[in-house]
Motif scaffolding. Structure first.
Motif, PDB file in Angstrom:
ATOM      1  N   ALA A 199      -8.591  -3.852 -14.923  1.00 19.84           N
ATOM      2  CA  ALA A 199      -8.322  -3.655 -13.495  1.00 19.84           C
ATOM      3  C   ALA A 199      -6.873  -3.207 -13.327  1.00 19.84           C
ATOM      4  CB  ALA A 199      -8.565  -4.959 -12.749  1.00 19.84           C
ATOM      5  N   PRO A 200      -6.570  -2.545 -12.213  1.00 22.30           N
ATOM      6  CA  PRO A 200      -5.201  -2.085 -12.029  1.00 22.30           C
ATOM      7  C   PRO A 200      -4.219  -3.250 -11.878  1.00 22.30           C
ATOM      8  CG  PRO A 200      -6.618  -1.328 -10.236  1.00 22.30           C
ATOM      9  CD  PRO A 200      -7.456  -2.167 -11.113  1.00 22.30           C
ATOM     10  N   GLU A 258      -0.727  -5.133 -10.408  1.00 23.81           N
ATOM     11  CA  GLU A 258      -0.098  -5.148  -9.098  1.00 23.81           C
ATOM     12  C   GLU A 258       1.396  -5.018  -9.259  1.00 23.81           C
ATOM     13  OE1 GLU A 258      -3.226  -8.417  -7.677  1.00 23.81           O
ATOM     14  OE2 GLU A 258      -1.407  -8.317  -6.465  1.00 23.81           O
ATOM     15  N   PHE A 314      -2.447   5.109 -17.626  1.00 23.65           N
ATOM     16  CA  PHE A 314      -2.320   4.478 -16.320  1.00 23.65           C
ATOM     17  C   PHE A 314      -0.858   4.555 -15.888  1.00 23.65           C
ATOM     18  CE2 PHE A 314      -4.500   2.201 -13.097  1.00 23.65           C
ATOM     19  CZ  PHE A 314      -3.517   1.476 -12.446  1.00 23.65           C
ATOM     20  N   ARG A 369      -2.194  -4.320  -0.941  1.00 18.91           N
ATOM     21  CA  ARG A 369      -2.569  -2.943  -1.245  1.00 18.91           C
ATOM     22  C   ARG A 369      -4.038  -2.766  -0.932  1.00 18.91           C
ATOM     23  NH1 ARG A 369      -0.973   1.435  -4.439  1.00 18.91           N
ATOM     24  NH2 ARG A 369       1.077   0.509  -4.609  1.00 18.91           N
ATOM     25  N   ASP A 370      -4.346  -1.655  -0.301  1.00 23.24           N
ATOM     26  CA  ASP A 370      -5.729  -1.379   0.078  1.00 23.24           C
ATOM     27  C   ASP A 370      -6.202  -0.216  -0.763  1.00 23.24           C
ATOM     28  OD1 ASP A 370      -7.228  -0.213   3.201  1.00 23.24           O
ATOM     29  OD2 ASP A 370      -8.097  -0.787   1.282  1.00 23.24           O
ATOM     30  N   ARG A 371      -6.970  -0.506  -1.768  1.00 23.94           N
ATOM     31  CA  ARG A 371      -7.381   0.589  -2.647  1.00 23.94           C
ATOM     32  C   ARG A 371      -8.543   1.376  -2.085  1.00 23.94           C
ATOM     33  NH1 ARG A 371      -4.726   1.394  -7.059  1.00 23.94           N
ATOM     34  NH2 ARG A 371      -3.439  -0.274  -7.841  1.00 23.94           N
ATOM     35  N   GLY A 372      -9.005   0.982  -0.911  1.00 28.17           N
ATOM     36  CA  GLY A 372     -10.100   1.746  -0.305  1.00 28.17           C
ATOM     37  C   GLY A 372     -11.412   1.453  -0.991  1.00 28.17           C
ATOM     38  N   GLU A 373     -12.457   1.850  -0.375  1.00 29.62           N
ATOM     39  CA  GLU A 373     -13.757   1.619  -0.998  1.00 29.62           C
ATOM     40  C   GLU A 373     -14.239   2.877  -1.659  1.00 29.62           C
ATOM     41  OE1 GLU A 373     -14.844  -1.569   2.297  1.00 29.62           O
ATOM     42  OE2 GLU A 373     -16.263   0.087   2.069  1.00 29.62           O
ATOM     43  N   ASP A 374     -14.900   2.709  -2.758  1.00 32.85           N
ATOM     44  CA  ASP A 374     -15.400   3.853  -3.469  1.00 32.85           C
ATOM     45  C   ASP A 374     -16.724   4.271  -2.836  1.00 32.85           C
ATOM     46  OD1 ASP A 374     -15.504   4.501  -7.059  1.00 32.85           O
ATOM     47  OD2 ASP A 374     -15.015   5.711  -5.313  1.00 32.85           O
ATOM     48  N   SER A 375     -16.677   5.312  -2.013  1.00 28.60           N
ATOM     49  CA  SER A 375     -17.906   5.670  -1.296  1.00 28.60           C
ATOM     50  C   SER A 375     -18.711   6.682  -2.064  1.00 28.60           C
ATOM     51  CB  SER A 375     -17.544   6.233   0.062  1.00 28.60           C
ATOM     52  OG  SER A 375     -16.623   7.265  -0.097  1.00 28.60           O
ATOM     53  N   LYS A 425      -7.690   9.504   1.043  1.00 27.14           N
ATOM     54  CA  LYS A 425      -8.079   8.872  -0.207  1.00 27.14           C
ATOM     55  C   LYS A 425      -7.480   9.698  -1.338  1.00 27.14           C
ATOM     56  CE  LYS A 425     -12.226   7.608  -2.834  1.00 27.14           C
ATOM     57  NZ  LYS A 425     -12.205   6.152  -3.031  1.00 27.14           N
ATOM     58  N   PHE A 480      -1.600   4.340 -10.595  1.00 27.18           N
ATOM     59  CA  PHE A 480      -1.372   3.072  -9.919  1.00 27.18           C
ATOM     60  C   PHE A 480      -1.489   3.226  -8.411  1.00 27.18           C
ATOM     61  CE2 PHE A 480       0.261  -0.931  -8.856  1.00 27.18           C
ATOM     62  CZ  PHE A 480       1.276  -0.766  -7.935  1.00 27.18           C
ATOM     63  N   ALA A 529       2.479   7.825   1.396  1.00 21.22           N
ATOM     64  CA  ALA A 529       2.543   6.597   2.174  1.00 21.22           C
ATOM     65  C   ALA A 529       2.136   6.860   3.625  1.00 21.22           C
ATOM     66  CB  ALA A 529       3.949   6.004   2.119  1.00 21.22           C
ATOM     67  N   ASP A 565      -6.272   5.476  -5.040  1.00 18.50           N
ATOM     68  CA  ASP A 565      -7.338   4.546  -4.695  1.00 18.50           C
ATOM     69  C   ASP A 565      -8.302   4.382  -5.857  1.00 18.50           C
ATOM     70  OD1 ASP A 565      -6.943   6.171  -1.703  1.00 18.50           O
ATOM     71  OD2 ASP A 565      -6.756   3.996  -1.841  1.00 18.50           O
ATOM     72  N   ASP A 601       0.834  -1.200   0.000  1.00 20.94           N
ATOM     73  CA  ASP A 601       0.000   0.000   0.000  1.00 20.94           C
ATOM     74  C   ASP A 601       0.864   1.242   0.000  1.00 20.94           C
ATOM     75  OD1 ASP A 601      -2.571   1.395   2.067  1.00 20.94           O
ATOM     76  OD2 ASP A 601      -2.573   1.002  -0.077  1.00 20.94           O
ATOM     77  N   SER A 602       2.013   1.161   0.654  1.00 24.42           N
ATOM     78  CA  SER A 602       2.917   2.304   0.699  1.00 24.42           C
ATOM     79  C   SER A 602       3.798   2.376  -0.532  1.00 24.42           C
ATOM     80  CB  SER A 602       3.813   2.234   1.933  1.00 24.42           C
ATOM     81  OG  SER A 602       3.054   2.256   3.101  1.00 24.42           O
TER      82      SER A 602
END
Lengths: 304, 751
Positions: free
Chosen positions: A130-131, A133, B261, A298-304, B253, B266, B241, B269, A83-84
């Motif tokens: 999709a993205p 990795e 891309f 990786r945490d892409r978060g939720e699309d709120s 976010k 990348f 980060a 989020d 994620d970082s």
């Protein structure tokens, strides 16, 4: 005539009576004279003794692994927070610089033969939209390492603290470890490495350069770890997790602090904490290699 | 296996043995003899390095300095063993990078030890550059400059500097001012020009915007090079980060909107795919949505802006449907993102140099500023856009101006900067070639500027500049302009061998000042360009000499750096100047401990936005060409560093390769991987294509920085120079180089 007979018997012995020596491939491009002599003398000994070959006993010889060192209770591991990680490639270049890894040129012949210890592995997903990795991808220093099992000369072995060591001078270049490693984290020196002109000035004096015919891989920067150990010993104290977290060159250079190193057996260390994270995963776990590099998803978060 | 050679391989320094005595021979320093006590013969395997005699075997030292390869100015710590620099790490104490370092920073060793560096001054004789002595070379230049002045043609000196800021850039400006030439064209004309001009127009601050990520919950990056070519990329990597890890606070976010891309997409989020050049439309659509739902910071608007009603009327046409058509994003995106921006405050829209690399760059910047103002994210404390803070360094005394300098200074600039055509520009680069074709300068100086490679239509620049009778280059590397044009080469030290300030591109919102200092003895017969320029001024004499009264550049630097001590604040506090300078050079950086309080601004909200223009007939040239600076390229250079050539900078990238990316629907008859021809109205080239199904269709993306014909063995012949395709001409109003404004087509390669 006697010489040829000895060689013939040695061949018979090696191929039929001691199957464990089947794996020894010839050293490219030609057999080292000293190896031939070894085969010959083995043949003579087999002829004279006879029983040694028949029992198939492993001989205590140069192919036994060296002493893995004193048991300290430490187990070195690494965690990489995907994620970082931004994909900046600093870790890959820092590793290259620290370990005197030769750079192959632009010639397409190198292809997958580029020597790289820490790789940036882009993985395309099945869904093309999709993205992708990205994995910063060093040697996984497996606790049940396939490469250790197959090395015929004991050039690679696991030391008492869990680092899978590669001894350059012992490697005979059979590349069996490269076949065995499911992560393809080992590189072979097909050519004499070139450090062109004044680029040789910047070689790190702490790390031996390799020659043609040697397999090389990530060492978890053991030379830098040794420095930390020695400093702690001089100051008569234990090593601190804070000086270990960014010990390897890759971890030290990362601007996002995505890579962390440390003692997995110390429950308070950063890597041990990361290992307990719900985001943790390891690569190819189903193969049972028990790698010691832990990735945090990786945490892409939720699309709120 | 155990013969002598292999035994000694265990010795760490053996790897240098591949070189033998080659470098010892090449070095122009006096003979070096191996030490008497050397039973293992180690010394014969180490190539000679100047100053090695002063080091014991295995002796190690660490030196703090700054990286000067890009405007970020990250602090570095260099490990030096026996006189050789063997490692560059980030400096933990530098607030910009805090110990981290970018790929380019580590590869700085390949700058210092580039095997194709220029090793001493050179003079062109019979068409070839041959070595010369410093006295010969500098006296030649001084003579030429004096003659130019004597003829009353001081304004016919053109200085092209690749720097955007910093004391060396200031020194060249100072020299030109005292000399009598208005024609200093610097890096401001290139990347950051649009941003700085838009910031000045909106907020009265001629500098790139700063962003405070620490307090932000939501960041919308609009076509930004955030993690690729932004000069603050290392800083962003760190803060992004940190914000993602959360450290207790809410996780930030990051939404990245762009055409391809890239690394910013990348790491985000969410990625919003945009038609290139339409970021401003998205920003204005969001503004309309915020206004329509009454979700905007009324206090900020009231106190910081004028013209709200005109703005409201102007954005009325940016309906979700129109924005969807202009940007290619779905029409419900605008309302969703607007809601997210408002609900997750502090939030802000982020733009950088890449966001504004289109013909409508200025308008896009103003639109983004408007969006940030509506969100209450401008000069609002935490989590938003801040005006840059500058370090309180002292000023040099005013220059001495004689009648020649005055006369020359009154002549209009060649590039038209500051005139009605480009009212806010300080430098314009792309108009220079037109002016040079009209009348070439008499003398040109190239300081980290490589126009016959790096400008649009390099061939045209080459032809125009070939007419300049006397060109001086300060480049340490034999780049295209130096090799093709220079009559005298006065090679600079690399940044690891010289004293210089490291004035960073502002990013933190509080002032930082770094320094570069020599970490090794200079390898070759090079000299700091600051020292050389001061010497030239002394040789010219008169008021020019009086304006540069220092013995060397370090002295000139120190005169300004002590201003930080006088200010009495920041991370280094001492009672006298000498102690201050010692501490500054030792630690490598001074920083303000707090940023300035939020400043009042008066922003006239914009009322216009136009679509990006793409030069060339759309039928003949159906695809848009989007050029970008890839990871490791920054403002230029880097092609001579093999480690940067083998970066895997984007998904699917392979070491050393240079491909163009295109959506498969835009390249119907093209075979992936085969070399194909890409042509525009102004040029053509051949390179392999790779398909990318993620990117926006209708455009071709090519990375800059390849296709060198000089610049050393690692740069020559790798890839292509896509600038040959780009339409000439300076951007309207700002004069900035419009990197993304040309149309191309793909065709079969008639190899």
């Amino acid at each position: 005539m006697r010489k040829s007979l000895a060689v013939l018997l040695a061949w018979l012995r090696s191929w039929f009576l001691a199957p464990w020596r089947w794996h020894v491939a010839r050293r490219k491009p030609e057999v080292d004279p000293s190896q031939r002599r070894l085969a010959m003398s083995a043949g003579v000994a087999a002829l004279a003794g006879g029983l040694v070959g028949l029992t198939g006993a492993r001989r205590a010889d140069a192919s036994a692994p060296p002493d893995p060192g004193p048991v300290t209770g430490r187990r070195w591991g690494m965690s990489i927070d995907l994620d970082s990680c931004t994909g900046c490639n600093s870790c890959q270049i820092a590793c290259r610089q620290e370990n005197n890894i030769p750079t192959q040129g632009a010639d397409a012949k190198y292809g997958a033969g580029h020597i790289e210890w820490m790789s940036m592995l882009w993985k395309e997903p099945e869904d093309e939209l999709a993205p992708p990795e990205l994995l910063p991808f060093p040697c996984q220093h497996c606790d049940d390492a396939p490469c250790v099992k197959v090395c015929p000369v004991g050039a690679t072995y696991q030391d008492s603290e869990g680092i899978v060591v590669q001894v350059w001078d012992r490697c005979i270049g059979c590349r069996y470890c490269m076949v065995a490693c499911p992560y393809e984290r080992r590189s072979f020196n097909w050519e004499e490495p070139k450090f062109e002109g004044s680029l040789a000035q910047m070689l790190n004096p702490d790390v031996a350069t390799r020659t043609a015919g040697i397999v090389e891989k990530c060492t978890f920067c053991s030379h830098r770890l040794q420095r930390v150990k020695e400093e702690a010993r001089l100051e008569e104290r234990a090593m601190r997790d804070s000086e270990l977290q960014h010990m390897p060159a890759c971890a030290a250079s990362c601007p996002a602090e995505a890579i962390t190193f440390g003692d997995l057996n110390d429950p308070e260390s950063a890597v041990a904490k990361d290992r307990r994270s719900p985001r943790v995963f390891r690569l190819l776990e189903h193969l049972g290699t028990d790698p010691k590099v832990f990735y945090l998803r990786r945490d892409r978060g939720e699309d709120s | 296996m155990n013969n002598d050679d292999k035994l000694s391989r265990r010795r760490a320094l053996l790897g240098l043995g591949a070189l033998g005595g080659a470098v010892a021979v090449a070095s122009c320093k006096s003979e070096w003899a191996p030490p008497e006590q050397d039973p293992f013969g180690l010394a014969r395997n180490k190539p000679y390095v100047p100053g090695a005699e002063a080091w014991s075997t295995g002796e190690e030292a660490f030196a703090t300095s700054s990286c000067a390869q890009c405007p970020a100015g990250c602090g570095i710590r260099v490990r030096v063993v026996e006189g050789r620099a063997v490692r560059i790490d980030g400096n933990e104490d530098n607030p910009l990078n805090r110990g981290g370092i970018g790929p380019r920073g580590i590869a700085g060793l390949q700058v210092l030890y580039d095997p194709d560096r220029i090793t001493g001054p050179m003079i062109r004789r019979s068409g070839k550059l041959v070595p010369a002595s410093w006295e010969e070379a500098t006296s030649l230049v001084a003579k030429r400059l004096k003659a130019l002045r004597a003829q009353g043609k001081a304004h016919r000196l053109l200085i092209m500097s690749g720097r955007e800021r910093g004391m060396m850039n200031d020194l060249f400006h100072r020299f030109a001012g005292a000399f009598g030439s208005p024609n200093v064209v610097d890096g401001r004309g290139n990347r950051s020009s649009v941003l700085a001009q838009a910031m000045e127009e909106a907020f009265g601050s001629f500098e790139i915007p700063n962003y405070d990520w620490a307090g932000a919950n939501y960041v919308l990056a609009l076509e930004a090079g955030l993690l690729e070519d932004s000069c603050q990329a290392v800083y962003f990597a760190r803060v992004a980060a940190e914000r993602k890890r959360g450290s207790g606070a809410k996780r930030t976010k990051i939404v990245s909107a762009g055409a391809a891309f890239d690394l910013s997409a990348f790491n985000a989020d969410t990625w919003l795919r945009l038609i290139p050049g339409s970021g401003g439309a998205l920003a204005l659509g969001l503004c309309r949505e915020l206004l329509a739902t009454e979700n905007y910071d009324q206090v900020a608007i009231g106190s910081q802006t004028t013209g709200l009603e005109a703005f409201r009327a102007a954005v009325e046409s940016f309906t979700p449907e129109r924005v969807a058509a202009l940007t290619g994003t779905p029409s419900d995106t605008v309302s969703k993102v607007a809601r997210q921006l408002w609900q997750n405050r502090p939030s802000f829209a982020f733009i950088d140099e890449r966001s504004v690399a289109f013909s409508n760059g200025r308008e896009t910047a103003l639109a983004a500023f408007a969006l940030n103002t509506l969100l209450g994210a401008v000069e609002a404390g935490e989590g938003g856009m801040r005006l840059a803070a500058s370090a309180p360094i002292a000023a040099w005394p005013p220059i001495a101006v004689d009648p020649l300098a005055e006369a020359g200074g009154n002549v209009p600039r060649m590039d038209g900067a500051g005139t009605a055509v480009f009212p806010r520009a300080r430098s314009v680069q792309e108009s220079l070639v037109d002016a040079m074709e009209q009348q070439a300068p008499e003398v040109a100086m190239l300081y980290y500027s490589n126009p016959t490679y790096a400008r649009h239509q390099p061939a045209r620049w080459r032809a125009a500049m070939a007419k300049i009778p006397f060109v001086v280059s300060f480049s340490p590397f034999l780049d295209e302009s130096t090799a093709e044009l220079a009559h005298v080469v006065l090679p600079d030290h690399t940044y690891l061998e010289r004293y210089e300030d490291a004035t960073p591109a502002p990013s933190l919102g509080r002032a930082v000042m770094g320094i570069c200092k020599p970490v090794v003895v200079p390898l070759y017969d090079t000299r700091s360009s600051g020292d050389v320029l001061i010497e030239l001024a002394q040789a010219i004499g008169g008021s020019v000499a009086k304006s540069m009264p220092w013995r060397n550049f370090k002295e000139a630097m120190d005169v300004r750096l002590v201003g930080l001590q006088h200010a009495g604040r920041g991370s280094i506090r001492t009672s006298n100047e000498r102690e201050f300078l010692a501490e500054l050079y030792s630690s490598g950086v001074w920083q303000d401990l707090a940023g300035p309080e939020p400043r009042p601004v008066h922003f006239a909200l914009p009322t216009t936005w136009s679509e990006a223009e793409w030069a060339g007939d759309s039928k003949q040239w159906p695809l848009k060409l989007v050029l970008y600076r890839p990871l490791g390229h920054s403002v230029g250079g880097g092609a001579n560093q093999p480690w940067l050539q083998q970066l895997r900078a984007r998904p699917g990238a392979k070491p050393w390769e240079h491909v163009a990316h295109v959506h498969p629907s835009s390249a119907a008859h093209v075979v992936e991987g085969q070399s194909i021809r890409i042509a525009s109205q102004w040029g053509e080239l051949s390179m392999p294509i790779r398909f990318d199904k993620r990117m926006s269709p209708g455009f071709v993306a090519i990375a800059l920085g390849r296709g060198h014909t000089e610049y050393g063995r690692f740069a020559k012949g790798i890839g292509v120079n896509a600038l040959e395709l780009v339409a000439p001409g300076a951007g309207k109003i700002t004069g900035a180089s419009v990197l993304c404004g040309t149309r191309v087509r793909l065709g079969a390669d008639h190899a």
